[in-house]
Design a protein around this motif. Structure first.
Motif, PDB file in Angstrom:
ATOM      1  N   ARG A   1      30.027  13.084  15.666  1.00 45.88           N
ATOM      2  CA  ARG A   1      28.815  12.397  16.135  1.00 45.88           C
ATOM      3  C   ARG A   1      27.552  13.148  15.702  1.00 45.88           C
ATOM      4  N   ASP A   2      27.608  14.489  15.785  1.00 47.95           N
ATOM      5  CA  ASP A   2      26.467  15.298  15.328  1.00 47.95           C
ATOM      6  C   ASP A   2      26.214  15.097  13.843  1.00 47.95           C
ATOM      7  N   VAL A   3      27.302  15.151  13.063  1.00 45.41           N
ATOM      8  CA  VAL A   3      27.188  14.989  11.612  1.00 45.41           C
ATOM      9  C   VAL A   3      26.684  13.591  11.275  1.00 45.41           C
ATOM     10  N   ALA A   4      27.157  12.600  12.015  1.00 49.17           N
ATOM     11  CA  ALA A   4      26.772  11.209  11.778  1.00 49.17           C
ATOM     12  C   ALA A   4      25.276  11.023  11.987  1.00 49.17           C
ATOM     13  N   GLU A   5      24.758  11.692  13.005  1.00 49.38           N
ATOM     14  CA  GLU A   5      23.342  11.571  13.289  1.00 49.38           C
ATOM     15  C   GLU A   5      22.505  12.196  12.169  1.00 49.38           C
ATOM     16  N   GLU A   6      22.924  13.398  11.742  1.00 45.12           N
ATOM     17  CA  GLU A   6      22.207  14.089  10.650  1.00 45.12           C
ATOM     18  C   GLU A   6      22.208  13.271   9.368  1.00 45.12           C
ATOM     19  N   ASN A   7      23.314  12.548   9.119  1.00 46.19           N
ATOM     20  CA  ASN A   7      23.472  11.836   7.848  1.00 46.19           C
ATOM     21  C   ASN A   7      23.185  10.337   7.947  1.00 46.19           C
ATOM     22  N   LYS A   8      22.630   9.900   9.084  1.00 45.91           N
ATOM     23  CA  LYS A   8      22.322   8.478   9.312  1.00 45.91           C
ATOM     24  C   LYS A   8      23.536   7.576   9.042  1.00 45.91           C
ATOM     25  N   VAL A   9      24.650   7.927   9.632  1.00 45.00           N
ATOM     26  CA  VAL A   9      25.879   7.157   9.446  1.00 45.00           C
ATOM     27  C   VAL A   9      25.870   5.930  10.365  1.00 45.00           C
ATOM     28  N   ILE A  10      26.257   4.779   9.801  1.00 44.00           N
ATOM     29  CA  ILE A  10      26.349   3.550  10.596  1.00 44.00           C
ATOM     30  C   ILE A  10      27.776   3.379  11.120  1.00 44.00           C
ATOM     31  N   ARG A  11      28.736   3.690  10.245  1.00 50.97           N
ATOM     32  CA  ARG A  11      30.137   3.502  10.627  1.00 50.97           C
ATOM     33  C   ARG A  11      30.996   4.525   9.891  1.00 50.97           C
ATOM     34  N   VAL A  12      31.972   5.093  10.599  1.00 49.50           N
ATOM     35  CA  VAL A  12      32.893   6.041   9.982  1.00 49.50           C
ATOM     36  C   VAL A  12      34.174   5.306   9.611  1.00 49.50           C
ATOM     37  N   GLY A  13      34.609   5.436   8.325  1.00 45.57           N
ATOM     38  CA  GLY A  13      35.829   4.765   7.866  1.00 45.57           C
ATOM     39  C   GLY A  13      37.069   5.605   8.106  1.00 45.57           C
ATOM     40  N   SER A  14      36.940   6.916   7.824  1.00 39.10           N
ATOM     41  CA  SER A  14      38.089   7.794   8.062  1.00 39.10           C
ATOM     42  C   SER A  14      37.633   9.226   8.272  1.00 39.10           C
ATOM     43  N   VAL A  15      38.497   9.992   8.917  1.00 39.11           N
ATOM     44  CA  VAL A  15      38.245  11.407   9.171  1.00 39.11           C
ATOM     45  C   VAL A  15      39.481  12.163   8.700  1.00 39.11           C
ATOM     46  N   THR A  16      39.273  13.196   7.875  1.00 42.61           N
ATOM     47  CA  THR A  16      40.416  13.971   7.384  1.00 42.61           C
ATOM     48  C   THR A  16      40.407  15.356   8.005  1.00 42.61           C
ATOM     49  N   LEU A  17      41.528  15.693   8.650  1.00 43.47           N
ATOM     50  CA  LEU A  17      41.681  17.014   9.243  1.00 43.47           C
ATOM     51  C   LEU A  17      42.682  17.824   8.421  1.00 43.47           C
ATOM     52  N   GLN A  18      42.494  19.133   8.377  1.00 46.67           N
ATOM     53  CA  GLN A  18      43.495  20.021   7.801  1.00 46.67           C
ATOM     54  C   GLN A  18      44.065  20.852   8.942  1.00 46.67           C
ATOM     55  N   ILE A  19      45.348  20.661   9.187  1.00 48.91           N
ATOM     56  CA  ILE A  19      45.974  21.334  10.321  1.00 48.91           C
ATOM     57  C   ILE A  19      47.164  22.160   9.851  1.00 48.91           C
ATOM     58  N   GLY A  20      47.141  23.433  10.168  1.00 52.05           N
ATOM     59  CA  GLY A  20      48.217  24.336   9.773  1.00 52.05           C
ATOM     60  C   GLY A  20      49.518  24.016  10.499  1.00 52.05           C
ATOM     61  N   GLU A  21      50.618  24.308   9.839  1.00 52.29           N
ATOM     62  CA  GLU A  21      51.945  24.034  10.407  1.00 52.29           C
ATOM     63  C   GLU A  21      52.176  24.758  11.729  1.00 52.29           C
ATOM     64  N   VAL A  22      51.538  25.931  11.902  1.00 48.89           N
ATOM     65  CA  VAL A  22      51.776  26.694  13.130  1.00 48.89           C
ATOM     66  C   VAL A  22      50.513  26.776  14.007  1.00 48.89           C
ATOM     67  N   SER A  23      49.696  25.724  13.948  1.00 49.12           N
ATOM     68  CA  SER A  23      48.479  25.725  14.760  1.00 49.12           C
ATOM     69  C   SER A  23      48.773  25.277  16.187  1.00 49.12           C
TER      70      SER A  23
END
Lengths: 117, 226
Positions: free
Chosen positions: A15-37
């Protein structure tokens, strides 16, 4: 449940990033998650799919997860090995003197979004 | 659609909230200690003992999480500290936002102790996994491991031991009844975290409490001077 908190924190950052970048709609979010997180990815997606519907810009946004392999280094024989398969004990020399090199990441890599411009 | 690269850790927004809270508390000279432990580790007994021993030397506050709280607010108030309720909404850990909300009125009124010391004990949710991952905004993380839990806990919950500044080993009066090796516990903990301070105590008999109390008062005094 742990995943619930993770989803709330991810959404807050987006939401913070969206505000800074004037985002209207988010299509996807990519996370990188370690196997042992310690994150259960299926539960994370379930929580995401439930929470995204409550948010105007995140409605329908797909959560993509890149699983990052975990690697452990043995200080005794100086070799690397797969953490999930062998755990804390080095499979080459049997030493417990090992540490995790990578595999506990917990990162938001990128989002795809429609912006005002 | 365009791609916006972030490469931020998932706890990024919380980390920033935590630092903001820590700065506010520091400016007011209020020392915040985040207490993490499993349920049944002797947290209540330890806190009540600390309150009894320190109430003349510092203004004391105890923040309690609303789920899985071991600490009785009435007992805390009777012992001589102020009790503050925090709301986790069923979450498995306290984060910086929840801690800031709980401390809002305390921050607004400022420390009541004048030139004296102020110490806030934050009772985190009782487990050894999730609370380790979220910075609450505390100045120091204090973890409790009780003798009956066993000296192998550092092997099972390494992150908690890595993130803690202080480890208090409670219930040392019960050492003779359990297969708990103090040497093994020290070795395993120090391997994960060479800088950690370890205080073995019995809140029941008072053994070892002096050193822990001195550390608390010292840390609060240093924050006040800074």
């Amino acid at each position: 449940m742990h995943e619930l908190g993770v989803v709330k924190h991810v959404m807050k950052t987006i939401r913070d990033v969206a505000e800074e970048n004037k985002v209207i709609r988010v299509g996807s979010v990519t996370l990188q998650i370690g196997e042992v997180s310690g994150i259960v990815n299926e539960q994370l997606v379930d929580c995401w799919n439930w929470f995204r519907e409550k948010d105007d810009i995140l409605k329908g946004a797909e959560l993509k997860i890149e699983v990052m392999p975990a690697v452990t280094f043995c200080e005794n024989c100086k070799k690397e090995y797969e953490t999930v398969k062998h755990g804390k004990i080095c499979p080459y020399c049997g030493s417990p003197n090992t540490f995790l090199v990578t595999g506990n990441q917990f990162e938001i890599k990128e989002i795809e979004a429609e912006t005002e411009e | 659609m365009k791609t916006i690269e972030l490469h931020r850790t998932i706890t990024d927004s919380n980390d920033r909230d935590a630092q903001a809270l820590r700065d506010k508390l520091s400016a007011k000279g209020i020392f915040l200690v985040n207490i993490m432990s499993s349920a049944g580790s002797g947290k209540t007994t330890l806190l009540l003992r600390l309150i009894k021993d320190l109430k003349e030397k510092a203004q004391l506050y105890v923040v309690e999480a609303d789920i899985a709280s071991d600490v009785d607010a009435v007992a805390v108030e009777n012992a001589g500290a102020r009790s503050i309720q925090a709301h986790t909404d069923g979450m498995c850990h306290m984060d910086a936002g929840m801690t800031a909300d709980a401390l809002e009125s305390l921050l607004a009124e400022g420390s009541q102790s004048g030139n004296g010391l102020s110490i806030v004990f934050l009772e985190n949710v009782g487990n050894l996994i999730c609370p380790a991952e979220y910075d609450t905004g505390a100045h120091r993380n204090l973890m409790i491991l009780s003798v009956p839990e066993g000296d192998d806990k550092p092997l099972k919950y390494p992150l908690m031991f890595e993130k803690s500044d202080v480890l208090v080993i409670t219930k040392t009066d019960a050492l003779q009844y359990f297969d708990f090796s103090m040497d093994k516990a020290f070795e395993r903990v120090k391997r994960l975290n060479p800088d950690i301070k370890i205080f073995p105590v019995s809140a029941k008999t008072g053994e070892g409490m002096d050193a822990l109390e001195e550390w608390l008062l010292d840390s609060a005094a240093k924050l006040k001077e800074a």
